[in-house]
Design a protein around this motif. Sequence first.
Motif, PDB file in Angstrom:
ATOM      1  N   LEU A 283       0.825  -1.209   0.000  1.00  0.00           N
ATOM      2  CA  LEU A 283       0.000   0.000   0.000  1.00  0.00           C
ATOM      3  C   LEU A 283       0.858   1.259   0.000  1.00  0.00           C
ATOM      4  N   PHE A 284       2.049   1.156   0.595  1.00  0.00           N
ATOM      5  CA  PHE A 284       2.921   2.332   0.672  1.00  0.00           C
ATOM      6  C   PHE A 284       3.531   2.692  -0.677  1.00  0.00           C
ATOM      7  N   LYS A 285       3.369   1.804  -1.667  1.00  0.00           N
ATOM      8  CA  LYS A 285       3.794   2.158  -3.029  1.00  0.00           C
ATOM      9  C   LYS A 285       2.810   3.133  -3.667  1.00  0.00           C
ATOM     10  N   ASP A 286       1.603   3.197  -3.099  1.00  0.00           N
ATOM     11  CA  ASP A 286       0.613   4.166  -3.570  1.00  0.00           C
ATOM     12  C   ASP A 286       0.961   5.529  -2.969  1.00  0.00           C
ATOM     13  N   ARG A 287       1.265   6.468  -3.830  1.00  0.00           N
ATOM     14  CA  ARG A 287       1.749   7.781  -3.379  1.00  0.00           C
ATOM     15  C   ARG A 287       0.745   8.492  -2.474  1.00  0.00           C
ATOM     16  N   THR A 288      -0.536   8.425  -2.832  1.00  0.00           N
ATOM     17  CA  THR A 288      -1.562   9.108  -2.040  1.00  0.00           C
ATOM     18  C   THR A 288      -1.656   8.503  -0.646  1.00  0.00           C
ATOM     19  N   PHE A 289      -1.614   7.170  -0.566  1.00  0.00           N
ATOM     20  CA  PHE A 289      -1.689   6.504   0.737  1.00  0.00           C
ATOM     21  C   PHE A 289      -0.491   6.875   1.608  1.00  0.00           C
ATOM     22  N   LEU A 290       0.708   6.818   1.034  1.00  0.00           N
ATOM     23  CA  LEU A 290       1.916   7.129   1.796  1.00  0.00           C
ATOM     24  C   LEU A 290       1.887   8.560   2.320  1.00  0.00           C
ATOM     25  N   LEU A 291       1.560   9.517   1.448  1.00  0.00           N
ATOM     26  CA  LEU A 291       1.542  10.915   1.862  1.00  0.00           C
ATOM     27  C   LEU A 291       0.443  11.175   2.889  1.00  0.00           C
ATOM     28  N   SER A 292      -0.724  10.538   2.708  1.00  0.00           N
ATOM     29  CA  SER A 292      -1.822  10.732   3.660  1.00  0.00           C
ATOM     30  C   SER A 292      -1.440  10.214   5.039  1.00  0.00           C
ATOM     31  N   CYS A 293      -0.731   9.094   5.088  1.00  0.00           N
ATOM     32  CA  CYS A 293      -0.277   8.540   6.374  1.00  0.00           C
ATOM     33  C   CYS A 293       0.731   9.471   7.046  1.00  0.00           C
ATOM     34  N   LEU A 294       1.695   9.966   6.280  1.00  0.00           N
ATOM     35  CA  LEU A 294       2.716  10.854   6.841  1.00  0.00           C
ATOM     36  C   LEU A 294       2.105  12.165   7.325  1.00  0.00           C
ATOM     37  N   ILE A 295       1.231  12.757   6.508  1.00  0.00           N
ATOM     38  CA  ILE A 295       0.596  14.024   6.892  1.00  0.00           C
ATOM     39  C   ILE A 295      -0.304  13.806   8.102  1.00  0.00           C
ATOM     40  N   GLY A 296      -1.071  12.690   8.097  1.00  0.00           N
ATOM     41  CA  GLY A 296      -1.937  12.378   9.228  1.00  0.00           C
ATOM     42  C   GLY A 296      -1.146  12.194  10.511  1.00  0.00           C
ATOM     43  N   PHE A 297       0.013  11.543  10.422  1.00  0.00           N
ATOM     44  CA  PHE A 297       0.878  11.355  11.597  1.00  0.00           C
ATOM     45  C   PHE A 297       1.300  12.695  12.183  1.00  0.00           C
ATOM     46  N   ILE A 298       1.747  13.618  11.317  1.00  0.00           N
ATOM     47  CA  ILE A 298       2.231  14.918  11.776  1.00  0.00           C
ATOM     48  C   ILE A 298       1.090  15.752  12.350  1.00  0.00           C
ATOM     49  N   VAL A 299      -0.067  15.740  11.652  1.00  0.00           N
ATOM     50  CA  VAL A 299      -1.219  16.513  12.140  1.00  0.00           C
ATOM     51  C   VAL A 299      -1.694  15.971  13.485  1.00  0.00           C
ATOM     52  N   GLY A 300      -1.761  14.639  13.615  1.00  0.00           N
ATOM     53  CA  GLY A 300      -2.165  14.038  14.885  1.00  0.00           C
ATOM     54  C   GLY A 300      -1.196  14.381  16.002  1.00  0.00           C
ATOM     55  N   MET A 301       0.091  14.349  15.703  1.00  0.00           N
ATOM     56  CA  MET A 301       1.118  14.671  16.701  1.00  0.00           C
ATOM     57  C   MET A 301       0.981  16.109  17.184  1.00  0.00           C
TER      58      MET A 301
END
Length: 516
Positions: A283-301
């Motif tokens: 799933l992390f090969k999907d650019r949208t999924f990877l970026l959404s996870c990273l952005i979500g992590f930072i926003v949640g933090m």
Amino acid sequence: MSADSSLRMERPDTDVELHRAPTPAPQPEHPPIRLLFSALLLVMLLAALDQTIVSTALPTIVGELGGLESLSWVVTAYLLTSTIVVPLYGKFGDLFGRKIVLQAAIVLFLIGSALCGLAQNMTQLILMRALQGLGGGGLLVVTMAVIGDVIPPADRGRFQGMFGAIYGLATVVGPLLGGFLVEHLSWRWIFYINLPLGVLALLVIGAVFRPHTAHIKHEIDYMGAAFLAAALTCIVLFTSQGGVILPWSSGQLWFTLAFGLVALIGFFYEERHASEPIIPLDLFKDRTFLLSCLIGFIVGMSMFGAMTFLPLYLQVVKDSTPSQAGMQLLPMMCGITVSSIASGRIISRIGRYRVFPIAGTLLASVAMALLGTLNNDTPIGYLYLYICLLGLGLGMVMQVLILAVQNSVHFKHIGVATSGATLFRSIGGSIGVAVFGALFANGLHARLENALPHDTVLPHSMGVDGVHHLPDAVRHIYLKAFGDALHQMYAIAAGIMVLAFGLTWLMRDVQLRKRH
């Protein structure tokens, strides 16, 4: 078909229309969609409420139960366990059906809530909050997966916008309701209030939710879940204990981190070889999924880490009562609600979403930076303005990321992709509360050590009342140190949010699918 009938079908005659084969009426997305959606909103409210309702009650809880050094764990324990079970609930929903899994999560959440209200010391409260989180993690991810099941991506924006509004509402109504209950009843009622709401949600879901998806046989990746639980727990322990409970030179502290990193490596190894991993690494090969996870992590933090301590600041520095501290967060609620609903409707109309995370993270970064410029003498109106800006920014990001993920993956991966994106935001929240709690505690301790006379002894467990009963000179020093430590925290949060802003520019502007 005969030539005559062909000619008749071409004529715009009403009589001819009667001879045509009847066009089947479009099937409703889900028979009682409005009732179901109302029940899911209530479930979302329950889950989101308990991430924030405790914040205004923390000073009172510490004053009654003690354990100031464990204060952040009352929030972290819930976030941590709810994070760990998120991916499991995604698979359980496919395996046993979303309805029974959602009902089980609600029951577990209500049992934890009742036991939290009965806790007699800080250790019991933290353990029961962890139990409550085991149910709470399922509430969020299963409700999001249900919407993914029954609503096509192109129409999902307005529904996701409502979810974002409810999530934002809970972010601020949580402290407000918590403050009111603490002031007029007892801090224990912040947990008891879940019981009637949860029972109502159970009854409505039992009556109106008729899932139509077939159950799918799954292999549950329990080893992956165990590795993930060990890794997150150790990392959160390291970040929350470092320099607060254990000195940075402590061998025990660094052993905890090392064990967490080994468990993290074990998790990635397990995910690579498991027949059905918690998060398929492909799933992390999907650019949208990877970026959404990273952005979500930072926003949640940034969001959970920075906002958990704001009600405490209002009560200690601004001398607000618990209910006043909750009321003073209303501008943030208004910002999140307005931007969540507006962005959801606009996305449904235009079929694109990329501009909203970009604008949202920019606004949130600016708001965090402005909060970092406040001092204890700044008029409260500036705080209202800045947290309203923060709310407007967050409302344009949180639910849009889930929508982007659901739109980018194959339908069969919607459950695991939704849980994966939710997982990263929850991990960010867990680590954020621990990291910012440690930063705040270290900053406060260092400032007090430098400013207070050496013979000054502060009470070990000191609630808000204890602060306001300090001698004038000591109280002035304490309040200044408290405010400065918090403002430094916001400046760091702003820097982290800027990183999320940079990542949003890498997202592709993908047209939303019209159907599953």
